[in-house]
Design a protein around this motif. Sequence first.
Motif: not given
Length: 230
Positions: A159, A197-198, A201, A204-205
């Motif tokens: 990420e 998917s990375h 995430n 989301k953060k």
Amino acid sequence: MNTNHTILVVEDERKIAELLRDYLMKAGHDVFVQDRGDRVVPFVKSRMPDLILLDIMLPGMDGMEVCRQIRKFSSVPIIMITARVEEIDRLIGLELGADDYICKPFSPREVVARVKAVLRRIQPAQEEKTVLIFGAIVLDDEKRMVTIDGQEVKLTPIEYGLLKTLMIHPNRIFARNELIKIVSGYDFDGYDRTIDSHIKNLRKKISHCLPGQHVITTVYGFGYKLESPR
Ligand code: CA
């Protein structure tokens, strides 16, 4: 501020080429003009311009093929010029690796502004800045620390690599496989969806700290870019 960049204008319509040359020179750039596509690659290899304005319809070799060939050996910023606005989506989908697109007819002033924006965008990468700032997001590469709106955010190495890549080149569109290659150092052929998917995430953060702001934009059928929320 240093504006003395070398710009290559590739355009076979003489009046347009001259107009662009005059405006870009007035903006403080050194300008070369080429009117044939097949002369561009040898020119770029010998003179290494800082930026290329590349028309698509050219004698000798079309601008898309020229762009593809340049990308095999150089990451010089390229702004493509097209006569049709509908063409732009298709061009982006072709993964040519151009940095921006301009549609004819354009105002020379707009072109000068776009050139300036693209040159400014590549500046952080050249200077190897250790602190990158994008809006409320601050990435300190020396400390390997990311803060968003003043809060420290824990990211996985992938990420972190993704965010750093996107922050070095905001507004540039990255293909999925390109991002994978950059963050992992390998070419995972056929696994390019794993990047999704990375990204999910990471988003989301970011949205946890910046609710309602979507700074990582999906470019449908192509990849991702970092963009200021509108
Ligand atoms: Ca043309």
